[in-house]
Design a protein around this motif. Structure first.
Motif, PDB file in Angstrom:
ATOM      1  N   ILE A  87       0.825  -1.093   0.037  1.00 55.06           N
ATOM      2  CA  ILE A  87       0.275  -0.004  -0.013  1.00 55.06           C
ATOM      3  C   ILE A  87       0.815   1.185   0.118  1.00 55.06           C
ATOM      4  CG2 ILE A  87      -1.613   1.254   1.418  1.00 55.06           C
ATOM      5  CD1 ILE A  87      -2.812  -1.501   2.201  1.00 55.06           C
ATOM      6  N   ASP A  88       1.965   1.296   0.610  1.00 57.97           N
ATOM      7  CA  ASP A  88       2.801   2.223   0.751  1.00 57.97           C
ATOM      8  C   ASP A  88       3.321   2.752  -0.621  1.00 57.97           C
ATOM      9  OD1 ASP A  88       2.726   2.735   3.160  1.00 57.97           O
ATOM     10  OD2 ASP A  88       4.542   1.483   3.744  1.00 57.97           O
ATOM     11  N   HIS A  89       3.450   1.859  -1.667  1.00 58.37           N
ATOM     12  CA  HIS A  89       4.085   1.876  -2.997  1.00 58.37           C
ATOM     13  C   HIS A  89       3.168   2.011  -4.017  1.00 58.37           C
ATOM     14  CE1 HIS A  89       7.646   0.470  -1.099  1.00 58.37           C
ATOM     15  NE2 HIS A  89       8.338   1.019  -1.758  1.00 58.37           N
ATOM     16  N   CYS A  90       1.686   1.620  -3.745  1.00 58.90           N
ATOM     17  CA  CYS A  90       0.694   1.470  -4.829  1.00 58.90           C
ATOM     18  C   CYS A  90      -0.318   2.585  -4.298  1.00 58.90           C
ATOM     19  CB  CYS A  90       0.008   0.214  -4.761  1.00 58.90           C
ATOM     20  SG  CYS A  90      -1.120   0.043  -6.071  1.00 58.90           S
ATOM     21  N   ALA A  91      -0.766   3.646  -5.279  1.00 56.46           N
ATOM     22  CA  ALA A  91      -1.516   4.635  -4.915  1.00 56.46           C
ATOM     23  C   ALA A  91      -3.058   4.073  -5.024  1.00 56.46           C
ATOM     24  CB  ALA A  91      -1.464   5.683  -5.789  1.00 56.46           C
ATOM     25  N   ALA A  92      -3.301   3.144  -5.960  1.00 57.45           N
ATOM     26  CA  ALA A  92      -4.428   2.668  -6.301  1.00 57.45           C
ATOM     27  C   ALA A  92      -5.243   1.678  -4.863  1.00 57.45           C
ATOM     28  CB  ALA A  92      -4.766   1.928  -7.244  1.00 57.45           C
ATOM     29  N   CYS A  93      -4.102   0.914  -4.472  1.00 60.53           N
ATOM     30  CA  CYS A  93      -4.328   0.218  -3.462  1.00 60.53           C
ATOM     31  C   CYS A  93      -4.590   1.462  -1.946  1.00 60.53           C
ATOM     32  CB  CYS A  93      -3.512  -0.706  -2.855  1.00 60.53           C
ATOM     33  SG  CYS A  93      -3.521  -2.178  -4.075  1.00 60.53           S
ATOM     34  N   GLY A  94      -3.864   2.359  -1.857  1.00 60.12           N
ATOM     35  CA  GLY A  94      -3.969   3.207  -0.814  1.00 60.12           C
ATOM     36  C   GLY A  94      -5.318   3.781  -0.866  1.00 60.12           C
ATOM     37  N   GLU A  95      -5.597   4.386  -2.078  1.00 59.70           N
ATOM     38  CA  GLU A  95      -7.095   4.872  -2.311  1.00 59.70           C
ATOM     39  C   GLU A  95      -8.308   3.879  -1.468  1.00 59.70           C
ATOM     40  OE1 GLU A  95     -10.003   7.638  -2.857  1.00 59.70           O
ATOM     41  OE2 GLU A  95      -7.724   8.060  -2.862  1.00 59.70           O
ATOM     42  N   MET A  96      -7.949   2.655  -2.354  1.00 62.78           N
ATOM     43  CA  MET A  96      -9.040   1.797  -1.970  1.00 62.78           C
ATOM     44  C   MET A  96      -9.435   1.412  -0.398  1.00 62.78           C
ATOM     45  SD  MET A  96     -11.451  -0.519  -2.828  1.00 62.78           S
ATOM     46  CE  MET A  96     -11.322  -0.849  -4.595  1.00 62.78           C
ATOM     47  N   LEU A  97      -8.045   1.444   0.301  1.00 65.85           N
ATOM     48  CA  LEU A  97      -7.983   1.532   1.733  1.00 65.85           C
ATOM     49  C   LEU A  97      -8.617   2.491   2.350  1.00 65.85           C
ATOM     50  CD1 LEU A  97      -7.188  -0.676   4.137  1.00 65.85           C
ATOM     51  CD2 LEU A  97      -5.048   0.772   4.248  1.00 65.85           C
ATOM     52  N   ARG A  98      -8.369   3.492   1.850  1.00 61.09           N
ATOM     53  CA  ARG A  98      -9.114   5.095   2.259  1.00 61.09           C
ATOM     54  C   ARG A  98     -10.810   4.740   2.175  1.00 61.09           C
ATOM     55  NH1 ARG A  98      -4.246   6.713   0.834  1.00 61.09           N
ATOM     56  NH2 ARG A  98      -4.928   7.177  -1.157  1.00 61.09           N
ATOM     57  N   GLU A  99     -11.285   4.395   1.124  1.00 63.69           N
ATOM     58  CA  GLU A  99     -12.399   4.283   0.555  1.00 63.69           C
ATOM     59  C   GLU A  99     -13.138   3.081   1.928  1.00 63.69           C
ATOM     60  OE1 GLU A  99     -13.179   3.477  -3.243  1.00 63.69           O
ATOM     61  OE2 GLU A  99     -12.432   5.331  -3.962  1.00 63.69           O
ATOM     62  N   LEU A 100     -12.414   2.255   1.941  1.00 57.94           N
ATOM     63  CA  LEU A 100     -13.067   0.883   2.891  1.00 57.94           C
ATOM     64  C   LEU A 100     -13.150   1.801   4.119  1.00 57.94           C
ATOM     65  CD1 LEU A 100     -11.261  -2.067   1.540  1.00 57.94           C
ATOM     66  CD2 LEU A 100     -13.816  -1.445   1.345  1.00 57.94           C
ATOM     67  N   GLU A 101     -12.152   2.526   4.713  1.00 60.75           N
ATOM     68  CA  GLU A 101     -12.103   3.025   6.088  1.00 60.75           C
ATOM     69  C   GLU A 101     -13.158   3.970   6.263  1.00 60.75           C
ATOM     70  OE1 GLU A 101      -7.575   3.309   7.520  1.00 60.75           O
ATOM     71  OE2 GLU A 101      -8.246   4.668   6.136  1.00 60.75           O
ATOM     72  N   THR A 102     -13.506   4.592   4.968  1.00 64.43           N
ATOM     73  CA  THR A 102     -14.568   5.775   5.165  1.00 64.43           C
ATOM     74  C   THR A 102     -16.049   4.984   5.320  1.00 64.43           C
ATOM     75  OG1 THR A 102     -13.280   7.368   4.241  1.00 64.43           O
ATOM     76  CG2 THR A 102     -15.700   7.623   3.788  1.00 64.43           C
ATOM     77  N   LEU A 103     -16.304   4.117   4.325  1.00 63.79           N
ATOM     78  CA  LEU A 103     -17.433   3.084   4.643  1.00 63.79           C
ATOM     79  C   LEU A 103     -17.620   2.522   5.631  1.00 63.79           C
ATOM     80  CD1 LEU A 103     -19.523   2.142   2.922  1.00 63.79           C
ATOM     81  CD2 LEU A 103     -18.140   0.054   2.202  1.00 63.79           C
ATOM     82  N   ARG A 104     -16.656   2.064   6.447  1.00 68.31           N
ATOM     83  CA  ARG A 104     -16.709   1.428   7.605  1.00 68.31           C
ATOM     84  C   ARG A 104     -17.083   2.272   8.883  1.00 68.31           C
ATOM     85  NH1 ARG A 104     -11.604  -0.283  10.996  1.00 68.31           N
ATOM     86  NH2 ARG A 104     -11.590   1.788  10.778  1.00 68.31           N
TER      87      ARG A 104
END
Length: 151
Positions: free
Chosen positions: A31-48
């Motif tokens: 996630i530190d190197h991949c912007a797409a996965c970092g964005e997906m993780l932030r979206e999942l945190e917001t949804l949770r």
């Protein structure tokens, strides 16, 4: 890099704290190197966070109690009493009815229907194989097998 990215399920498990420590380290490094996965993780945190902020829903009644009451009402014996003495008659009567119906239907296959019987004289089915066809003149009177005495 998208072909090696973890699935959404793996990111959701990371967010919920359900990943083993080694896999957790690998996911965080990715996630530190991949912007797409970092964005997906932030979206999942917001949804949770939004789902946890919703007020808890309450039913207006206890569904378990309703189901249990229906089961109890259904399992209660009814006011009618059964007569086990007459129950033994069901199998012989059913067998007799089936046998009678089978015999009747089988007999209809053996006898011809009333409309198909010819009304004239009985035809000989083997007359086709006679040496002299019906309606021809006999060359010698004794050679014709006929029922009349004109010989």
């Amino acid at each position: 890099m998208a072909d090696r990215c973890p699935k959404t399920r793996a990111l959701s498990a990371l967010l919920d704290g359900q990943t083993p420590p080694r896999q957790r380290r690998n996911l965080l490094a990715h996630i530190d190197h991949c912007a797409a996965c970092g964005e997906m993780l932030r979206e999942l945190e917001t949804l949770r966070d939004r789902l946890h902020a919703l007020p808890p829903e309450r039913l207006g009644f206890d569904l378990g109690a309703v189901i249990e009451a229906r089961i109890r009402a259904h399992s209660r014996p009814s006011g009618r009493t059964r007569r086990p003495a007459l129950r033994w008659l069901l199998f012989p009567l059913g067998g007799a009815a089936a046998l009678t119906l089978g015999l009747h239907l089988g007999s209809t296959l053996l006898r011809p229907p009333a409309g198909d019987v010819p009304q004239g004289p009985a035809m000989l089915t083997m007359a086709v194989f006679d040496p002299i066809p019906p309606g021809n003149l006999c060359p010698v009177p004794k050679s014709c097998p006929s029922g009349n005495d004109f010989r």
